[in-house]
Scaffold this active site. Sequence first.
Site, mmCIF file in Angstrom:
data_model
loop_
_atom_site.group_PDB
_atom_site.id
_atom_site.type_symbol
_atom_site.label_atom_id
_atom_site.label_comp_id
_atom_site.label_asym_id
_atom_site.label_seq_id
_atom_site.Cartn_x
_atom_site.Cartn_y
_atom_site.Cartn_z
ATOM 1 N N LYS A 171 46.107 26.239 46.415
ATOM 2 C CA LYS A 171 46.444 26.537 45.019
ATOM 3 C C LYS A 171 47.944 26.434 44.779
ATOM 4 O O LYS A 171 48.393 25.839 43.786
ATOM 5 C CB LYS A 171 45.938 27.937 44.654
ATOM 6 C CG LYS A 171 46.333 28.413 43.247
ATOM 7 C CD LYS A 171 45.659 27.610 42.159
ATOM 8 C CE LYS A 171 46.154 28.008 40.765
ATOM 9 N NZ LYS A 171 45.608 29.309 40.305
ATOM 10 N N LYS A 246 55.398 32.650 38.429
ATOM 11 C CA LYS A 246 54.793 33.406 39.525
ATOM 12 C C LYS A 246 54.253 32.470 40.601
ATOM 13 O O LYS A 246 54.493 32.663 41.800
ATOM 14 C CB LYS A 246 53.656 34.287 38.997
ATOM 15 C CG LYS A 246 52.949 35.112 40.062
ATOM 16 C CD LYS A 246 51.650 35.708 39.564
ATOM 17 C CE LYS A 246 50.475 34.887 40.015
ATOM 18 N NZ LYS A 246 49.166 35.564 39.801
#
Length: 304
Positions: A171, A246
């Site tokens: 990811k 993030k």
Amino acid sequence: MLTIGFVGLGNMGAPMSANLVKAGHRVRGFDLAEAVRRAAAGRGVEIVDSVAAAADGADVFMTMLPNGGIVRDVLTGAGGALERLPAGALVIDSSSIDVATTRDMHAAAAAKGLQYLDAPVSGGVAGAAAGTLTFMIGGSEAAVERARPLLTPLGGKLLHLGGPGNGQAAKVCNQLVVAASTVALAEAFVLADRMGVAARALYEVMSCSSANCWALHNFTPWPGVVDGSAADSGYRARFAARLMNKDLHLALDAAEGAAQELALTSLVASLFARLAEAPRDLDTSAVIREIPGYAYLAPDTTGA
């Protein structure tokens, strides 16, 4: 029918839990925010008052949470799910969190006799609602096969990438490419405008050439090019720049742990770090505001 505990009923968790209900499962959901609890209840989720209540007697326990610290607390803190789940239950974390915490949670679950998968997703809120998410999964083959019938109504693709933490690792690699692509697009549209090439014409060229990419169709940063884009609504967040910020820091942390330099990602992250400090949530495509020349060529309409 399975009994599923689901913690984290926000933008992604709400449609995911609703799709599990539609698939015929009993879903017991918990979230700290009252508004999202009410919304989830309206979609058939049975709202409970704690993590422990969501976990008690559940066949499967799923999380969609903001960061690794919260995931750790939900699973292993006081009244945490790993203490309450019955032996043999399956835990699936679809949050986007750091690899180190993920591997710790795999080990903690195994010590309790539980199966565990890290299964972050790509596809955004629209994909969550439509049941077309891509799941990037780390964990044992046995746990993946057990999860497959459960996750299929939620995702168009279930990709098993190897052992514990590999879903999260994939990811962050995906996200750094999307972020870099979006910055490159922002620079290209500003440069094209400065040289007299219309933005829509540049989009048409890129759409049928080697520059074609996912970010072009979803994060085109110039207004008036893609119908319904965030750029056309003052960069109102669809995938918020703070979330991309993030993800990029997760990628940099992972790279540090792997002793790998990410020179380009470091530069890209510095742009998103500034954007994430805006007074309100801006879309990832608003990174064009950080490109020199943009404010002069296309005045800021965000109100931020």
